[in-house]
Design a protein around this motif. Structure first.
Motif, short mmCIF file in Angstrom:
data_model
loop_
_atom_site.label_atom_id
_atom_site.label_comp_id
_atom_site.label_asym_id
_atom_site.label_seq_id
_atom_site.Cartn_x
_atom_site.Cartn_y
_atom_site.Cartn_z
N LEU A 1 65.20 70.78 27.55
CA LEU A 1 64.59 70.00 28.63
C LEU A 1 64.92 70.53 30.01
CD1 LEU A 1 64.90 66.32 27.33
CD2 LEU A 1 63.04 67.97 27.03
N PHE A 2 66.06 71.20 30.15
CA PHE A 2 66.42 71.73 31.46
C PHE A 2 65.71 73.05 31.77
CE2 PHE A 2 69.71 68.60 31.07
CZ PHE A 2 69.96 68.22 32.37
N LYS A 3 65.22 73.71 30.73
CA LYS A 3 64.46 74.94 30.94
C LYS A 3 62.95 74.67 30.94
CE LYS A 3 67.82 78.20 29.00
NZ LYS A 3 68.06 79.20 27.94
N ASP A 4 62.54 73.69 30.15
CA ASP A 4 61.11 73.45 29.96
C ASP A 4 60.52 72.41 30.90
OD1 ASP A 4 60.98 75.33 27.86
OD2 ASP A 4 61.73 73.82 26.44
N LEU A 5 61.39 71.58 31.52
CA LEU A 5 60.93 70.58 32.48
C LEU A 5 61.65 70.79 33.81
CD1 LEU A 5 60.87 67.30 30.33
CD2 LEU A 5 58.91 68.68 31.05
N ARG A 6 60.96 70.46 34.89
CA ARG A 6 61.50 70.64 36.23
C ARG A 6 61.34 69.35 37.02
NH1 ARG A 6 58.16 72.22 40.39
NH2 ARG A 6 56.68 73.17 38.93
#
Length: 305
Positions: free
Chosen positions: A227-232
């Motif tokens: 989630l920290f790489k795929d969502l901003r």
């Protein structure tokens, strides 16, 4: 690096000591009427009902009476349950508490403390708690949406209009920026936060309204994504949202009210208590500040305009 103001823990320590000194380990023996507790689940995957049973058993043991714990179907039903007297204790999201308070159905005896988050990294700050949080607007990491104005014409997943972080605060601040999500965007109401994030990840929605730290809290539910790489985080609300209220019905006996308060204050000290608190990611409890909850009314008015 900007950090939110955190709790020192002093208030909780003093209150707990005072409660223990005044009440000791006294438990009520009034078992004539079961005590009814209700909370709003953070997700609707069916796991919360099973987790609620140990919480009911914990409260029953501590209060010396039968306790029934139920799940509210949404933000409005817990308000209705408090107003009709069907619930004695509500673990209430801030906007729901304000509604119940303003119709004379509930009184906050405590406010929860949550993990504090670094506003730049989105990661927890070790050993630091906060009495407030913010709303987040999430987009895919590779999205071309860079500012609030870029959300015009986009699809946004939101929670109930009674949710502070899932609707009220982001909608109010988008309106201040000149965008009305109700007319300039395509809003879709979703049941829970994991479903909101899933909709963004799979491209069904362009953005979603969640609470600060949601990626950290729900990371374990997404095996195929980081989630920290795929969502901003596109946007973090300027306004601080007060945490959940531990509220009792206004007709509750004062002695019982103090017993309930003491049990919640002592939860962080006991393994069973900490397990119960994990249902809502609570880390501790402190005195409720009614003026903090008043900001919900201001934002609700802006969001409804």
């Amino acid at each position: 690096m900007r950090l939110k103001k955190s709790f020192t823990g002093f208030v909780v320590t003093v209150l707990t000591a005072a409660a223990l000194a005044g009440c000791g380990a006294k438990e009520t023996t009034n078992t004539a009427e079961p005590l009814k507790v209700q909370f709003v689940p953070t997700n609707n995957d069916g796991s919360m009902e099973a987790k609620a049973k140990p919480f009911a058993e914990y409260l029953s043991k501590k209060l010396g009476r039968e306790v029934n714990v139920t799940l509210a179907t949404d933000y409005s039903t817990i308000v209705e349950a408090m107003a009709s007297g069907q619930v004695d204790i509500g673990i209430m999201p801030p906007a729901a508490y304000v509604q119940a308070r303003d119709i004379g159905a509930a009184k906050a005896i405590l406010s929860s403390e949550l993990t504090d988050y670094d506003e730049e990294t989105g990661l927890p700050i070790e050993g630091q708690l906060s009495g407030t949080f913010k709303g987040e607007i999430l987009v895919k990491a590779d999205s071309d949406i860079k500012t609030l104005t870029d959300l015009k014409g986009k699809k946004i997943a939101a929670l109930s209009p009674n949710s502070a972080s899932g609707y009220i605060y982001p909608v109010a601040e988008m309106k201040e920026a000149g965008i009305d999500p109700a007319t300039d965007c395509f809003l879709t109401t979703v049941n829970d936060i994991p479903s909101e994030m899933t909709a963004v990840l799979n491209g069904q929605q362009d953005a979603c309204f969640v609470f600060e730290g949601a990626r950290n809290v729900f990371a374990g539910k997404f095996k195929e994504y980081d989630l920290f790489k795929d969502l901003r985080v596109l946007y973090l609300t300027r306004g601080d949202i007060p945490n959940d209220a531990i509220a009792v019905h206004t007709d509750m006996d004062e002695d019982l009210k103090q017993q309930v308060k003491q049990v919640f204050l002592n939860m962080p000290k006991e393994e069973e208590g900490r397990t119960a608190m994990a249902l809502w990611s609570h880390k501790g409890y402190g005195e409720a500040d009614e003026s903090a909850y008043d900001t919900i009314k201001e934002y609700s008015k802006k969001a409804a305009e």
